[in-house]
Design a protein around this motif. Structure first.
Motif, mmCIF file in Angstrom:
data_model
loop_
_atom_site.group_PDB
_atom_site.id
_atom_site.type_symbol
_atom_site.label_atom_id
_atom_site.label_comp_id
_atom_site.label_asym_id
_atom_site.label_seq_id
_atom_site.Cartn_x
_atom_site.Cartn_y
_atom_site.Cartn_z
ATOM 1 N N PRO A 93 19.724 10.197 3.030
ATOM 2 C CA PRO A 93 19.460 11.229 2.025
ATOM 3 C C PRO A 93 18.143 10.965 1.298
ATOM 4 O O PRO A 93 17.737 9.820 1.119
ATOM 5 C CB PRO A 93 20.642 11.097 1.063
ATOM 6 N N LYS A 94 17.490 12.033 0.913
ATOM 7 C CA LYS A 94 16.280 11.900 0.104
ATOM 8 C C LYS A 94 16.720 11.784 -1.349
ATOM 9 O O LYS A 94 17.375 12.679 -1.877
ATOM 10 C CB LYS A 94 15.365 13.099 0.303
ATOM 11 N N ILE A 95 16.348 10.668 -1.951
ATOM 12 C CA ILE A 95 16.731 10.412 -3.332
ATOM 13 C C ILE A 95 15.449 10.344 -4.157
ATOM 14 O O ILE A 95 14.611 9.471 -3.931
ATOM 15 C CB ILE A 95 17.545 9.104 -3.444
ATOM 16 N N PRO A 96 15.268 11.279 -5.081
ATOM 17 C CA PRO A 96 14.015 11.325 -5.822
ATOM 18 C C PRO A 96 13.848 10.157 -6.790
ATOM 19 O O PRO A 96 14.801 9.703 -7.411
ATOM 20 C CB PRO A 96 14.091 12.649 -6.582
ATOM 21 N N ASP A 97 12.629 9.694 -6.887
ATOM 22 C CA ASP A 97 12.244 8.672 -7.852
ATOM 23 C C ASP A 97 12.413 9.284 -9.242
ATOM 24 O O ASP A 97 11.840 10.332 -9.523
ATOM 25 C CB ASP A 97 10.781 8.304 -7.590
ATOM 26 N N PRO A 98 13.198 8.664 -10.130
ATOM 27 C CA PRO A 98 13.418 9.274 -11.439
ATOM 28 C C PRO A 98 12.149 9.385 -12.290
ATOM 29 O O PRO A 98 12.062 10.244 -13.157
ATOM 30 C CB PRO A 98 14.447 8.374 -12.111
ATOM 31 N N GLY A 99 11.167 8.541 -12.026
ATOM 32 C CA GLY A 99 9.922 8.609 -12.776
ATOM 33 C C GLY A 99 8.875 9.495 -12.141
ATOM 34 O O GLY A 99 7.851 9.791 -12.745
ATOM 35 N N ALA A 102 8.772 13.909 -7.180
ATOM 36 C CA ALA A 102 8.179 14.436 -5.947
ATOM 37 C C ALA A 102 8.263 13.423 -4.810
ATOM 38 O O ALA A 102 8.042 13.772 -3.643
ATOM 39 C CB ALA A 102 6.723 14.832 -6.185
ATOM 40 N N VAL A 103 8.585 12.176 -5.119
ATOM 41 C CA VAL A 103 8.631 11.102 -4.126
ATOM 42 C C VAL A 103 10.072 10.635 -3.933
ATOM 43 O O VAL A 103 10.805 10.441 -4.895
ATOM 44 C CB VAL A 103 7.749 9.911 -4.582
ATOM 45 N N SER A 104 10.477 10.445 -2.694
ATOM 46 C CA SER A 104 11.802 9.919 -2.377
ATOM 47 C C SER A 104 11.732 8.397 -2.288
ATOM 48 O O SER A 104 10.900 7.851 -1.570
ATOM 49 C CB SER A 104 12.302 10.478 -1.045
ATOM 50 N N VAL A 105 12.627 7.728 -2.996
ATOM 51 C CA VAL A 105 12.647 6.261 -2.947
ATOM 52 C C VAL A 105 13.250 5.745 -1.647
ATOM 53 O O VAL A 105 13.171 4.557 -1.345
ATOM 54 C CB VAL A 105 13.401 5.644 -4.149
ATOM 55 N N THR A 106 13.847 6.632 -0.860
ATOM 56 C CA THR A 106 14.490 6.221 0.388
ATOM 57 C C THR A 106 13.634 6.487 1.617
ATOM 58 O O THR A 106 14.123 6.400 2.740
ATOM 59 C CB THR A 106 15.843 6.941 0.542
ATOM 60 N N LYS A 107 12.357 6.755 1.417
ATOM 61 C CA LYS A 107 11.492 7.151 2.542
ATOM 62 C C LYS A 107 11.368 6.055 3.606
ATOM 63 O O LYS A 107 11.088 6.355 4.755
ATOM 64 C CB LYS A 107 10.123 7.595 2.037
ATOM 65 N N ARG A 108 11.588 4.807 3.246
ATOM 66 C CA ARG A 108 11.473 3.716 4.226
ATOM 67 C C ARG A 108 12.828 3.096 4.591
ATOM 68 O O ARG A 108 12.876 2.082 5.274
ATOM 69 C CB ARG A 108 10.545 2.630 3.678
ATOM 70 N N TRP A 109 13.894 3.699 4.141
ATOM 71 C CA TRP A 109 15.239 3.187 4.410
ATOM 72 C C TRP A 109 15.697 3.719 5.755
ATOM 73 O O TRP A 109 15.732 4.931 5.989
ATOM 74 C CB TRP A 109 16.166 3.667 3.315
ATOM 75 N N GLU A 110 16.055 2.839 6.660
ATOM 76 C CA GLU A 110 16.546 3.234 7.987
ATOM 77 C C GLU A 110 18.020 3.627 7.890
ATOM 78 O O GLU A 110 18.761 3.088 7.061
ATOM 79 C CB GLU A 110 16.381 2.074 8.974
#
Length: 156
Positions: A93-99, A102-110
């Protein structure tokens, strides 16, 4: 070697506000959850720190929980509730950076790492609920120690 969009001041501002709103429980719960994560037996099940911080931010709520135990139960159960549908589907899942939403914190999570983590979350949520609901103090402490190790809930 590539520019990565980030907003450290936004992240710090978010964390400061969430910590104030939760009476200091946000930062403490992040530390507790990182300790739990660090005890997981396999590296693939351990998400990066900021992913875990974001998951806590999403699930702890905006009011102080009644205790650290209640916070742990709430966070673990909410992570499982929100993201269990993604387990086994080959994507994360794409999880947005709370700060910086516009950026997903999971972009590098396999997906295999996500699935391994979620398996541990499911078991930990059940264990935390049992520990929280246990009325016998000694048994409750033993259950919490099973989850967090002997560093937590020392005997009185």
């Amino acid at each position: 070697k590539l520019w990565v969009s980030s907003h450290p001041k936004g992240q710090i501002e978010f964390a400061t506000k969430r910590n104030a709103a939760t009476g200091g429980f946000y930062v403490q719960t992040v530390k507790i959850m990182k300790h739990w994560r660090d005890r997981l037996p396999t590296a693939p099940a351990r998400p990066k720190s900021y992913v875990l911080e974001t998951l806590v931010a999403e699930t702890i709520g905006t009011a102080p929980p009644p205790s650290h135990g209640a916070a742990a139960v709430k966070v673990l159960e909410a992570i499982w509730s929100r993201y269990s549908a993604w387990v086994g589907c080959g994507t994360v899942p794409k999880i947005p950076d709370p700060g910086y939403p516009a950026v997903s914190v999971t972009k590098r999570w396999e997906s295999a790492e996500f699935d391994a983590f979620m398996s541990r979350v499911q078991a930990a949520a059940v264990a935390a609920r049992r520990a929280w609901e246990e009325t016998d103090h000694a048994r409750s402490v033993a259950l919490w120690r099973g989850l967090f190790g002997n560093d937590f809930a020392p005997t009185p």
